[in-house]
Design a protein around this motif. Structure first.
Motif, PDB file in Angstrom:
ATOM      1  N   GLY A  14       0.712  -1.352  -0.148  1.00  0.00           N
ATOM      2  CA  GLY A  14       0.029   0.079   0.013  1.00  0.00           C
ATOM      3  C   GLY A  14       0.821   1.440  -0.035  1.00  0.00           C
ATOM      4  O   GLY A  14       0.378   2.308   0.131  1.00  0.00           O
ATOM      5  N   LEU A  15       2.129   1.226  -0.370  1.00  0.00           N
ATOM      6  CA  LEU A  15       2.884   2.346  -0.456  1.00  0.00           C
ATOM      7  C   LEU A  15       2.381   3.321  -1.470  1.00  0.00           C
ATOM      8  O   LEU A  15       2.031   2.980  -2.595  1.00  0.00           O
ATOM      9  N   PRO A  16       2.252   4.873  -1.329  1.00  0.00           N
ATOM     10  CA  PRO A  16       2.178   5.583  -2.396  1.00  0.00           C
ATOM     11  C   PRO A  16       3.204   5.524  -3.498  1.00  0.00           C
ATOM     12  O   PRO A  16       4.356   5.231  -3.197  1.00  0.00           O
ATOM     13  N   GLU A  17       2.921   6.248  -4.677  1.00  0.00           N
ATOM     14  CA  GLU A  17       4.036   6.065  -5.570  1.00  0.00           C
ATOM     15  C   GLU A  17       5.108   6.943  -5.264  1.00  0.00           C
ATOM     16  O   GLU A  17       6.257   6.302  -5.669  1.00  0.00           O
ATOM     17  N   GLU A  18       5.188   7.978  -4.498  1.00  0.00           N
ATOM     18  CA  GLU A  18       6.250   8.569  -4.038  1.00  0.00           C
ATOM     19  C   GLU A  18       7.110   7.571  -3.320  1.00  0.00           C
ATOM     20  O   GLU A  18       8.286   7.668  -3.264  1.00  0.00           O
ATOM     21  N   GLY A  19       6.293   6.791  -2.253  1.00  0.00           N
ATOM     22  CA  GLY A  19       7.375   5.844  -1.545  1.00  0.00           C
ATOM     23  C   GLY A  19       8.041   4.795  -2.433  1.00  0.00           C
ATOM     24  O   GLY A  19       8.900   4.147  -1.907  1.00  0.00           O
ATOM     25  N   ILE A  20       7.248   4.183  -3.162  1.00  0.00           N
ATOM     26  CA  ILE A  20       7.614   3.311  -3.828  1.00  0.00           C
ATOM     27  C   ILE A  20       8.994   3.644  -4.920  1.00  0.00           C
ATOM     28  O   ILE A  20       9.847   3.009  -4.941  1.00  0.00           O
ATOM     29  N   GLU A  21       8.906   4.695  -5.458  1.00  0.00           N
ATOM     30  CA  GLU A  21      10.151   5.427  -6.044  1.00  0.00           C
ATOM     31  C   GLU A  21      11.109   5.740  -5.171  1.00  0.00           C
ATOM     32  O   GLU A  21      12.332   5.260  -5.670  1.00  0.00           O
ATOM     33  N   TYR A  22      10.863   6.122  -3.866  1.00  0.00           N
ATOM     34  CA  TYR A  22      12.224   6.110  -2.857  1.00  0.00           C
ATOM     35  C   TYR A  22      12.846   5.017  -2.753  1.00  0.00           C
ATOM     36  O   TYR A  22      14.053   4.692  -2.762  1.00  0.00           O
TER      37      TYR A  22
END
Length: 256
Positions: A14-22
């Motif tokens: 459930g990570l947001p896109e910004e978290g996934i990219e990080y």
């Protein structure tokens, strides 16, 4: 684990896109910096990791840095034994935190945590520090470091990583007693340094311990007339029996 599988796992968490990219960028880029201690007596360096440290299926490329024995090295030893991390990255990508400095002025500062861990059910960011150092930081930087019941925290960092769908944790040397660390290292090496037995060969040992309640390793070695403690350690390593790792000094696998 490759990039595609990592993205799928992070999406399931459930990570947001910004978290996934990080996370993905941190795993692809590797450490943001090389750890270095100006104190020549400090224990720092790099070691092979049993946990993936990059998005590659080649374990020979898994390396991890540490800059202090009582905190970072100790954390890695315990994590390798008792953790559920799929991926660990040291010195991941720096972020900008908004803090209130000692003069009461709001400012932006760069922050690089010690470790980023992708676990089975969560993504965790970890800062490792000695408790005595943290107490000093709580006084000199009260807008960034806070002592609370049960430990310490960094509210600006905690809030930032929470926005990325991650948890933030401060780990101290108090949580990592030397006896626990030594036992974790010993257990991790028990199968590497000695012939690894099959579960069915270890089953009688595990059954004896379960039937007879708390007993010492020496008792088990004597009961089965073992040449060394390695089979008992392998039972513990595989979670076939439970051991009090924080309060028991386990023997090496050496012969009696």
């Amino acid at each position: 684990m490759n990039e595609a599988r990592m993205r799928e796992h992070l999406e399931r968490l459930g990570l947001p896109e910004e978290g996934i990219e990080y996370v993905v960028k941190a795993a692809l880029r590797g450490p943001e910096r090389t750890v270095f201690h100006s104190n020549s007596s400090a224990f720092s360096g790099e070691l092979p990791s049993s946990i993936a440290t990059a998005l590659t299926d080649n374990p020979s490329n898994y390396r991890i840095q540490y800059s202090a024995f009582s905190t970072e090295f100790a954390f890695l030893a315990v994590e390798a034994w008792n953790g559920d991390a799929r991926l660990i990255v040291d010195q991941p990508k720096s972020v900008q935190l908004t803090i209130i400095n000692a003069r009461g002025i709001t400012q932006r500062i760069p922050y690089t945590p010690d470790y980023l861990l992708v676990r089975e059910n969560a993504v965790e960011v970890v800062e490792c520090k000695r408790a005595d150092e943290l107490r000093k930081l709580c006084v000199s930087n009260p807008g960034q470091w806070v002592e609370e019941e049960g430990g310490f925290t960094n509210p600006p960092a905690s809030d930032y990583y929470k926005s990325l769908g991650m948890t933030f944790r401060v780990v101290t040397d108090i949580e990592l007693p030397s006896l626990l660390v030594q036992n974790c290292i010993l257990l991790r090496s028990s199968s590497k340094n000695f012939h690894a037995l099959e579960d069915k060969e270890l089953a009688p040992i595990a059954a004896f311990v379960l039937e007879n309640g708390p007993c010492s390793i020496e008792q088990v070695v004597k009961r089965f007339d073992l040449e060394n403690a390695a089979p008992v350690l392998q039972c513990v390593e595989r979670r076939m029996v439970w051991a009090a790792l924080k309060s028991v000094r386990h023997p090496s696998g050496s012969s009696r």
